[in-house]
Write a protein that holds these residues in place. Structure first.
Motif, short mmCIF file in Angstrom:
data_model
loop_
_atom_site.label_atom_id
_atom_site.label_comp_id
_atom_site.label_asym_id
_atom_site.label_seq_id
_atom_site.Cartn_x
_atom_site.Cartn_y
_atom_site.Cartn_z
N ASN A 56 0.70 -1.11 -0.01
CA ASN A 56 -0.07 0.07 0.01
C ASN A 56 0.83 1.20 0.07
N ASN A 150 -9.93 -3.16 -10.75
CA ASN A 150 -11.05 -2.55 -10.75
C ASN A 150 -11.47 -1.50 -9.90
N ILE A 152 -13.07 0.94 -7.30
CA ILE A 152 -13.99 0.95 -6.30
C ILE A 152 -14.53 2.63 -6.24
N LYS A 169 -9.62 4.07 -4.14
CA LYS A 169 -9.96 2.63 -3.60
C LYS A 169 -10.25 1.93 -4.80
N PHE A 170 -9.55 0.59 -4.89
CA PHE A 170 -9.57 -0.11 -5.99
C PHE A 170 -9.00 -1.61 -5.81
N ASN A 171 -9.28 -2.33 -6.53
CA ASN A 171 -8.75 -3.86 -6.50
C ASN A 171 -7.81 -4.29 -7.49
N ILE A 172 -6.84 -4.84 -7.43
CA ILE A 172 -5.92 -5.59 -8.24
C ILE A 172 -5.81 -7.28 -8.13
N SER A 173 -6.01 -7.86 -9.33
CA SER A 173 -5.85 -9.16 -9.14
C SER A 173 -4.79 -9.64 -10.03
N SER A 184 -6.08 -11.64 -5.41
CA SER A 184 -6.47 -10.33 -5.29
C SER A 184 -6.33 -9.45 -4.03
N ARG A 185 -6.23 -8.36 -4.16
CA ARG A 185 -5.95 -7.27 -2.94
C ARG A 185 -6.34 -5.93 -3.20
N GLU A 186 -6.89 -5.53 -2.01
CA GLU A 186 -7.59 -4.08 -2.31
C GLU A 186 -6.88 -3.20 -1.55
N TYR A 187 -6.76 -2.10 -2.20
CA TYR A 187 -5.95 -0.97 -1.98
C TYR A 187 -6.73 0.38 -1.67
#
Length: 509
Positions: A56, A150, A152, A169-173, A184-187
């Motif tokens: 992060n 993705n 958010i 805020k986003f998600n990376i796979s 996957s991880r959310e940032y």
């Protein structure tokens, strides 16, 4: 019997061989299973490692770089291509937010964000999306790649006048090339970009409409609001004439001032000490710290003066005249409470590159008025000795200050910026190019406040001690810097009413 033994031997050998073959088959199958397990573990470890490395903290660092670039580019582009006003959002900055979001994600804000529908050239390499593409290229050697991004949430706002806040805020796979392992991880990034050093798009846009474009940059000093710069009175006066702003030098140090610069200085000391100073007449003005000596006169109830400039004498008919031996045509004040030299405000001398003492002195009448009617030197309306250094520091350093009557930084990207205001509004004074006669129009008649750009001000609204108005002689001419003036409302906002040319004291023209 022999046949039975032979049969049993053959059977034993067969069983032993069968056992060996079975053991080998189990070992081979075990080795194959282990190899597949190790391969899966290796692939999964690579994916986990890639995700772990994309911390992060690293994402926030990249996000700040991308957002800073997006702000700078959009701000600069809006000078000639202002963004549209969105009346459905607070502060009217909906399209600014949309453009920043698109600039951040793919380096290409859409044309519908701009008033002229002219979008800037795409800059994918400078965007977050461009960074993800570069990251993917660097991951190829590990057999891992980014499978999806993705978004958010994305938001832009201001919590202070000198920074733009944003959150994403986003998600990376990520997965391996075989597609067998995916993680996957959310940032979540929440940060602020300082705008110090950015070009003010509103000033550049508006100035270009009538002359050369002024590329003014944002700088923020120690002043929290406009009233922080209000002048303060150092001393009242007993008598005097004219007005003057300049460096102050004590009589004990007067000999150190070069003759060619003395006209910029106010000589301070007792009347006797001033008169004893060699070539004291070459100084620009005077602060007398001693009161005049009084003597009885031929006029009942009146006293004659000695030991002061423009000492008044009364004849038997009580007509006042000036003692010719004390006549002074330059500005001076006799202070009621003499300040110590060390207590005077500090200022910076650009000629000598050293710290000095400065003051603004204002008497109640001009030298010519006193010459014509000597007792006018006693007029005290609008008179005093003032400290105006905070105001000058703010002006000369080009600082911005908070003002809820002015547009915010983000609003300054809009075409009608100066019609808007915000709780995070900012404003500044314009000098230099703005008031230069080298431009194709006369700035002297306009307000120095940027949100009042091209708003005409009356000559009596000029501010003493500011650029182009340090003395009556300069202020009444047309200096190349123009003359610093403010509207009536701005004069109140900055608390400078005591030093305007219409404060009731000695006139500026």
């Amino acid at each position: 019997m022999k046949d039975k033994k032979g049969f049993l031997f053959v059977l034993s050998i067969f069983l032993v061989l069968s056992y060996i073959m079975m053991s080998l088959s189990v070992w081979v199958k075990g080795a194959e299973v282990s190899e597949r397990a190790y391969s899966e573990i290796y692939k999964e470890s690579n994916v986990e490692l890639a995700v772990a490395e994309l911390s992060n903290k690293k994402v926030e660092y990249v996000s700040d770089l991308v957002m800073q670039n997006a702000l700078y580019d959009l701000s600069s582009y809006s000078i000639n291509h202002p963004l549209k006003q969105d009346d459905n959002t607070p502060d009217k900055i909906g399209y600014v937010k949309k453009a920043l979001k698109e600039y951040f994600l793919n380096g290409s804000p859409s044309a519908d964000c701009f008033q002229d529908r002219n979008a800037p050239q795409p800059k994918l390499a400078s965007s977050f999306g461009g960074w993800l593409q570069s990251l993917n290229e660097s991951l190829k050697g590990t057999g891992v790649f980014i499978d999806s991004f993705n978004l958010i949430d994305f938001n832009v706002w201001q919590e202070s006048i000198d920074a733009v806040n944003y959150s994403i805020k986003f998600n990376i796979s990520m997965r391996d090339e075989a597609g067998t392992t995916k993680l996957s991880r959310e940032y979540m990034v929440k940060s602020a970009i300082n705008i110090t050093g950015f070009v003010d798009p509103a000033i550049a846009r508006e100035s270009s409409k009538k002359g050369s474009t002024i590329y003014r940059r944002f700088f923020f000093g120690p002043y929290k609001n406009s009233s922080d710069m209000a002048p303060s009175k150092i001393s009242d006066i007993l008598a005097g004439q004219g007005w003057f702003y300049g460096y102050v030098i004590n009589t004990s140090m007067a000999d150190f001032i070069d003759e060619k610069y003395r006209h910029l200085y106010i000589l301070m000391g007792s009347y006797d000490d001033i008169k004893a100073t060699k070539n004291y007449e070459s100084f620009g003005a005077y602060i007398l710290t001693s009161r005049p000596t009084e003597q009885s006169s031929a006029c009942s109830g009146k006293t004659n003066e000695k030991n002061t400039f423009n000492a008044i004498q009364y004849d038997p008919k009580c007509a006042a005249s000036i003692d010719q031996n004390t006549q002074m045509t330059r500005p001076f004040v006799v202070v009621s409470s003499p300040p110590s030299y060390s207590s005077l405000p500090d200022c910076y001398n650009l000629i000598t590159n050293s710290s000095e003492k400065c003051a603004l002195i204002i008497a109640g009448a001009n030298p010519q008025e006193v010459l014509n009617e000597p007792t006018k030197k006693y007029l005290k309306t609008g008179a005093g000795v003032y400290d105006i250094e905070r105001l000058r520091d703010f002006t000369l350093c080009g600082y911005y200050v908070k003002s809820e009557k002015a547009p915010s930084y983000l609003q300054r990207m809009l075409a009608n910026a100066y019609d808007l205001n915000s709780t995070n509004g900012i404003e500044t004074f314009l000098i230099g190019e703005y008031v230069s006669h080298s431009n194709s129009y006369d700035f002297t008649k306009y307000s120095a406040l940027d949100r009042e750009m091209f708003k005409q001000v009356e000559p009596y609204s000029l501010i003493r001690g500011q650029t182009g108005c340090k003395s009556e002689g300069i202020c009444s001419s047309e200096p190349s810097t123009g003359v610093f003036g403010l509207s009536e409302n701005a004069t109140k906002d900055y608390g400078v009413g005591d030093i305007t040319c219409n404060n009731g004291g000695a006139g500026c023209k």
